[in-house]
Design a protein around this motif. Structure first.
Motif, PDB file in Angstrom:
ATOM      1  N   GLY A 166      40.959  69.951  70.608  1.00  0.00           N
ATOM      2  CA  GLY A 166      41.852  70.386  71.673  1.00  0.00           C
ATOM      3  C   GLY A 166      41.149  70.365  73.026  1.00  0.00           C
ATOM      4  N   VAL A 167      41.559  71.265  73.919  1.00  0.00           N
ATOM      5  CA  VAL A 167      41.026  71.262  75.292  1.00  0.00           C
ATOM      6  C   VAL A 167      39.683  71.978  75.408  1.00  0.00           C
ATOM      7  N   ALA A 168      39.233  72.638  74.338  1.00  0.00           N
ATOM      8  CA  ALA A 168      37.993  73.420  74.407  1.00  0.00           C
ATOM      9  C   ALA A 168      36.801  72.617  74.935  1.00  0.00           C
ATOM     10  N   PRO A 169      36.560  71.368  74.443  1.00  0.00           N
ATOM     11  CA  PRO A 169      35.396  70.629  74.951  1.00  0.00           C
ATOM     12  C   PRO A 169      35.456  70.364  76.454  1.00  0.00           C
ATOM     13  N   LEU A 170      36.655  70.217  77.007  1.00  0.00           N
ATOM     14  CA  LEU A 170      36.793  69.939  78.429  1.00  0.00           C
ATOM     15  C   LEU A 170      36.278  71.109  79.267  1.00  0.00           C
ATOM     16  N   PHE A 171      36.784  72.308  78.958  1.00  0.00           N
ATOM     17  CA  PHE A 171      36.405  73.481  79.753  1.00  0.00           C
ATOM     18  C   PHE A 171      35.006  73.968  79.411  1.00  0.00           C
ATOM     19  N   LEU A 172      34.554  73.726  78.171  1.00  0.00           N
ATOM     20  CA  LEU A 172      33.169  74.056  77.823  1.00  0.00           C
ATOM     21  C   LEU A 172      32.195  73.173  78.603  1.00  0.00           C
ATOM     22  N   ALA A 173      32.562  71.901  78.815  1.00  0.00           N
ATOM     23  CA  ALA A 173      31.703  71.004  79.584  1.00  0.00           C
ATOM     24  C   ALA A 173      31.572  71.490  81.028  1.00  0.00           C
ATOM     25  N   LEU A 174      32.668  71.959  81.613  1.00  0.00           N
ATOM     26  CA  LEU A 174      32.619  72.484  82.975  1.00  0.00           C
ATOM     27  C   LEU A 174      31.758  73.749  83.041  1.00  0.00           C
ATOM     28  N   ALA A 175      31.935  74.633  82.061  1.00  0.00           N
ATOM     29  CA  ALA A 175      31.147  75.866  82.034  1.00  0.00           C
ATOM     30  C   ALA A 175      29.663  75.561  81.847  1.00  0.00           C
ATOM     31  N   LEU A 176      29.360  74.569  81.004  1.00  0.00           N
ATOM     32  CA  LEU A 176      27.965  74.193  80.776  1.00  0.00           C
ATOM     33  C   LEU A 176      27.334  73.637  82.034  1.00  0.00           C
ATOM     34  N   PHE A 177      28.097  72.847  82.793  1.00  0.00           N
ATOM     35  CA  PHE A 177      27.573  72.296  84.047  1.00  0.00           C
ATOM     36  C   PHE A 177      27.224  73.426  85.011  1.00  0.00           C
ATOM     37  N   SER A 178      28.094  74.416  85.109  1.00  0.00           N
ATOM     38  CA  SER A 178      27.828  75.560  85.997  1.00  0.00           C
ATOM     39  C   SER A 178      26.622  76.359  85.517  1.00  0.00           C
ATOM     40  N   LEU A 179      26.486  76.518  84.196  1.00  0.00           N
ATOM     41  CA  LEU A 179      25.353  77.256  83.644  1.00  0.00           C
ATOM     42  C   LEU A 179      24.038  76.550  83.955  1.00  0.00           C
ATOM     43  N   VAL A 180      24.005  75.231  83.778  1.00  0.00           N
ATOM     44  CA  VAL A 180      22.795  74.463  84.081  1.00  0.00           C
ATOM     45  C   VAL A 180      22.449  74.593  85.562  1.00  0.00           C
ATOM     46  N   THR A 181      23.470  74.565  86.413  1.00  0.00           N
ATOM     47  CA  THR A 181      23.246  74.721  87.856  1.00  0.00           C
ATOM     48  C   THR A 181      22.650  76.089  88.171  1.00  0.00           C
ATOM     49  N   ALA A 182      23.182  77.124  87.506  1.00  0.00           N
ATOM     50  CA  ALA A 182      22.665  78.476  87.720  1.00  0.00           C
ATOM     51  C   ALA A 182      21.193  78.584  87.307  1.00  0.00           C
ATOM     52  N   ILE A 183      20.816  77.880  86.248  1.00  0.00           N
ATOM     53  CA  ILE A 183      19.420  77.889  85.794  1.00  0.00           C
ATOM     54  C   ILE A 183      18.511  77.225  86.828  1.00  0.00           C
ATOM     55  N   MET A 184      19.053  76.241  87.565  1.00  0.00           N
ATOM     56  CA  MET A 184      18.253  75.540  88.584  1.00  0.00           C
ATOM     57  C   MET A 184      18.023  76.379  89.834  1.00  0.00           C
ATOM     58  N   LEU A 185      18.901  77.314  90.127  1.00  0.00           N
ATOM     59  CA  LEU A 185      18.851  78.049  91.388  1.00  0.00           C
ATOM     60  C   LEU A 185      17.505  78.718  91.678  1.00  0.00           C
ATOM     61  N   PRO A 186      16.887  79.402  90.716  1.00  0.00           N
ATOM     62  CA  PRO A 186      15.618  80.081  91.045  1.00  0.00           C
ATOM     63  C   PRO A 186      14.511  79.140  91.490  1.00  0.00           C
TER      64      PRO A 186
END
Length: 402
Positions: A166-186
């Motif tokens: 279903g649509v879960a992989p689509l929104f999980l991919a967006l959330a994962l991208f944001s999470l990776v970005t947050a890890i880069m911030l420090p």
């Protein structure tokens, strides 16, 4: 001592790692645009939305981003960019995870509009930080590589997962991208505002050359709207034309990577040969590529059309952005052009949803996009020619003086 330890693991402010991290920061809020075709198809095939409802979800998400980007013009100078980024990323992750459980079109439209608003604020913040670097052009080039490269991977893989999960992989991919970005911030330096050099008398006048500026900005809006109207439904177009889901997603993924040639040409050629000729050729290829979508039932033509339009998209947009800045010495219109661009990206799927929702079909949508692109071409070439002539006169004057 603690300050020294914190500085030790931060990347060099103007190195390639910093450019990559900043590219993620400026992309996270709008990454859904790069996988828009997969999201629209997922809403239709995974949740049973109509084509019109799926297009409206895409539109409000991007309209919200335009509003958020406009707000960032005022917040970037008053609020710590890092705090803004952390807050925005946390909200984006929460909304993307919540979107997995939403099945009603009205609720999804409301939720994604909030996502767009927060994402737009993050985009504007990221672009503001890039503007504080010593080499923003390189960061902008890296930004396009991240968007095109990961966007191609997304449209290659995600549509194949929708029938299974279903649509879960689509929104999980967006959330994962944001999470990776947050890890880069420090790891990013603080990037305080840079001292602005004293303007020259010509720049200080604040004079805006309105007639060519309006032409350029209108062309930018039409170009973005026409391209996005088709891109939002490009996966649906392939499937409805009789192509398999695997062939369609493979063609879109490959075309997105091929499209990297567009921004590469901009970085290599710059303004060495002027804008008029490149825009003229680029728009002819854009019109030809979009016309080929009428024969999307043939896999090779569908791939060729996507490659041609992807390359020219990455070629034309940077030159249009550059033109908007040329007609205003203060730089205000360059920031406004970013908002206009997002309005175009949002309006395209909305108009396309009305066309398809009325039962007109994809042929009408393609023809409407071609008409908008032809008008954009007519509008962008005169200001491009004027700028080329101005640059030529400036070179001749320099030769006379020397």
């Amino acid at each position: 001592m603690s300050g020294d330890r914190r500085a030790a693991y931060k990347v060099a402010p103007d190195g390639l790692p910093a450019a990559a991290f900043l590219a993620f920061l400026a992309t996270a809020g709008l990454f859904y645009v790069n996988i828009m075709a997969a999201i629209v198809d997922g809403l239709v095939s995974g949740l049973g939305f109509t084509d019109a409802q799926a297009g409206q979800v895409a539109a409000v998400n991007t309209y919200g981003a335009a509003i958020g980007a406009a707000i960032s013009i005022f917040t970037i100078a008053r609020i710590s960019w890092r705090r803004t980024a952390i807050a925005c990323l946390a909200i984006l992750i929460a909304i993307d995870l919540l979107s997995i459980w939403v099945t009603a079109p009205g609720t999804m439209i409301a939720l994604r509009s909030v996502h767009g608003l927060v994402g737009g604020l993050l985009i504007g913040t990221g672009m503001g930080v890039i503007g504080r670097t010593a080499n923003p052009d390189r960061s902008f080039g890296m930004l396009l590589f991240v968007q095109f490269g990961l966007g191609g991977l997304g449209v290659l893989l995600l549509p194949r997962l929708v029938p299974l999960f279903g649509v879960a992989p689509l929104f999980l991919a967006l959330a994962l991208f944001s999470l990776v970005t947050a890890i880069m911030l420090p790891f990013l330096p603080d990037y305080p505002p840079r001292a602005v050099p004293a303007p020259t008398a010509e720049k200080a006048t604040g004079t805006v050359v309105w007639a060519p500026l309006v032409l350029a900005v209108t062309a930018l809006f039409l170009f973005q709207a026409a391209n996005m109207a088709l891109l939002a439904y490009i996966f649906r177009l392939g499937v409805e034309s009789g192509l398999s889901r695997n062939l369609t997603s493979g063609a879109l993924g490959l075309a997105t990577w091929v499209a990297l040639a567009g921004p590469l040409l901009v970085m290599i050629l710059g303004r060495r040969y002027g804008r008029f000729g490149l825009l003229f050729v680029g728009m002819l290829l854009t019109l030809a590529g979009n016309a080929l979508f009428h024969w999307s039932g043939q896999g090779a033509i569908y791939l060729l059309a996507n490659c041609a339009t992807g390359i020219t998209w990455g070629l034309v947009v940077p030159y249009l952005f550059g033109m908007t800045a040329e007609f205003d010495g203060t730089g205000r219109t360059a920031a406004a052009a970013s908002v206009i661009s997002k309005l175009g990206l949002a309006s395209g799927p909305l108009i396309a949803s009305f066309i398809l929702g009325s039962g007109a079909g994809f042929d009408v949508l393609i023809n409407a996009a071609l008409a908008a692109l032809a008008l954009a071409m007519v509008l962008m070439l005169p200001p491009a020619l004027a700028l080329d002539r101005r640059a030529l006169r400036a070179k001749e004057e320099e030769k006379i003086v020397s």
